[in-house]
Design a protein around this motif. Sequence first.
Motif, mmCIF file in Angstrom:
data_model
loop_
_atom_site.group_PDB
_atom_site.id
_atom_site.type_symbol
_atom_site.label_atom_id
_atom_site.label_comp_id
_atom_site.label_asym_id
_atom_site.label_seq_id
_atom_site.Cartn_x
_atom_site.Cartn_y
_atom_site.Cartn_z
ATOM 1 N N LEU A 18 31.637 48.064 41.550
ATOM 2 C CA LEU A 18 32.196 49.023 42.493
ATOM 3 C C LEU A 18 32.549 48.352 43.817
ATOM 4 O O LEU A 18 33.601 48.617 44.400
ATOM 5 N N ARG A 19 31.707 47.436 44.264
ATOM 6 C CA ARG A 19 31.933 46.752 45.542
ATOM 7 C C ARG A 19 33.228 45.944 45.521
ATOM 8 O O ARG A 19 34.041 46.038 46.428
ATOM 9 N N TRP A 20 33.448 45.120 44.465
ATOM 10 C CA TRP A 20 34.656 44.298 44.488
ATOM 11 C C TRP A 20 35.909 45.127 44.257
ATOM 12 O O TRP A 20 36.974 44.808 44.786
ATOM 13 N N LYS A 21 35.787 46.237 43.522
ATOM 14 C CA LYS A 21 36.960 47.101 43.345
ATOM 15 C C LYS A 21 37.350 47.755 44.663
ATOM 16 O O LYS A 21 38.540 47.830 45.008
ATOM 17 N N VAL A 22 36.372 48.218 45.416
ATOM 18 C CA VAL A 22 36.649 48.825 46.724
ATOM 19 C C VAL A 22 37.246 47.790 47.675
ATOM 20 O O VAL A 22 38.197 48.080 48.405
ATOM 21 N N MET A 23 36.731 46.578 47.635
ATOM 22 C CA MET A 23 37.257 45.532 48.508
ATOM 23 C C MET A 23 38.713 45.219 48.175
ATOM 24 O O MET A 23 39.541 45.048 49.086
ATOM 25 N N LEU A 24 39.059 45.169 46.901
ATOM 26 C CA LEU A 24 40.437 44.878 46.521
ATOM 27 C C LEU A 24 41.378 46.029 46.863
ATOM 28 O O LEU A 24 42.510 45.802 47.298
ATOM 29 N N VAL A 25 40.901 47.258 46.730
ATOM 30 C CA VAL A 25 41.732 48.414 47.093
ATOM 31 C C VAL A 25 41.970 48.429 48.605
ATOM 32 O O VAL A 25 43.101 48.629 49.063
ATOM 33 N N LEU A 26 40.923 48.214 49.380
ATOM 34 C CA LEU A 26 41.092 48.165 50.838
ATOM 35 C C LEU A 26 42.003 47.017 51.253
ATOM 36 O O LEU A 26 42.800 47.145 52.185
ATOM 37 N N SER A 27 41.892 45.911 50.562
ATOM 38 C CA SER A 27 42.759 44.764 50.837
ATOM 39 C C SER A 27 44.220 45.137 50.618
ATOM 40 O O SER A 27 45.080 44.836 51.449
ATOM 41 N N ALA A 28 44.497 45.778 49.505
ATOM 42 C CA ALA A 28 45.874 46.185 49.212
ATOM 43 C C ALA A 28 46.391 47.185 50.246
ATOM 44 O O ALA A 28 47.557 47.109 50.667
ATOM 45 N N ILE A 29 45.540 48.095 50.682
ATOM 46 C CA ILE A 29 45.946 49.080 51.694
ATOM 47 C C ILE A 29 46.264 48.387 53.019
ATOM 48 O O ILE A 29 47.278 48.681 53.658
ATOM 49 N N LEU A 66 37.490 38.893 45.425
ATOM 50 C CA LEU A 66 37.619 38.005 44.272
ATOM 51 C C LEU A 66 36.427 37.081 44.140
ATOM 52 O O LEU A 66 35.972 36.779 43.027
ATOM 53 N N LEU A 67 35.895 36.612 45.270
ATOM 54 C CA LEU A 67 34.701 35.769 45.212
ATOM 55 C C LEU A 67 33.490 36.558 44.721
ATOM 56 O O LEU A 67 32.639 36.017 44.004
ATOM 57 N N THR A 68 33.414 37.823 45.086
ATOM 58 C CA THR A 68 32.343 38.685 44.587
ATOM 59 C C THR A 68 32.462 38.833 43.078
ATOM 60 O O THR A 68 31.464 38.805 42.349
ATOM 61 N N THR A 69 33.690 38.959 42.594
ATOM 62 C CA THR A 69 33.911 39.061 41.154
ATOM 63 C C THR A 69 33.509 37.771 40.458
ATOM 64 O O THR A 69 32.864 37.797 39.404
ATOM 65 N N ALA A 70 33.874 36.645 41.032
ATOM 66 C CA ALA A 70 33.555 35.348 40.418
ATOM 67 C C ALA A 70 32.054 35.103 40.409
ATOM 68 O O ALA A 70 31.520 34.496 39.471
ATOM 69 N N ARG A 71 31.368 35.567 41.437
ATOM 70 C CA ARG A 71 29.918 35.386 41.503
ATOM 71 C C ARG A 71 29.216 36.211 40.433
ATOM 72 O O ARG A 71 28.182 35.830 39.905
ATOM 73 N N HIS A 72 29.799 37.343 40.122
ATOM 74 C CA HIS A 72 29.217 38.247 39.125
ATOM 75 C C HIS A 72 29.275 37.563 37.781
ATOM 76 O O HIS A 72 28.430 37.529 36.979
#
Length: 72
Positions: A18-29, A66-72
């Motif tokens: 949930l954290r990395w998805k929210v970060m990517l959505v906010l990034s796109a916004i 993306l780094l959060t995703t890679a760490r996961h």
Amino acid sequence: MSGDRQEEDTQKNHCLTLRWKVMLVLSAILIALGLGIEWAPPQDASLPDTSSFLVILGILLGVAGLLTTARH
């Protein structure tokens, strides 16, 4: 005992996802706001342009996601 551990791991994985998805959505916004809206010029010439700031902030947030995703 093992079931509790597995439940904690599942909950942790859900939070990270949930954290990395929210970060990517906010990034796109932020990037869309920076590129799509015409902002007023800054009052001080030494300050960066608002659109550049939003794009840079969006890129940094996207990289963090993306780094959060890679760490996961």
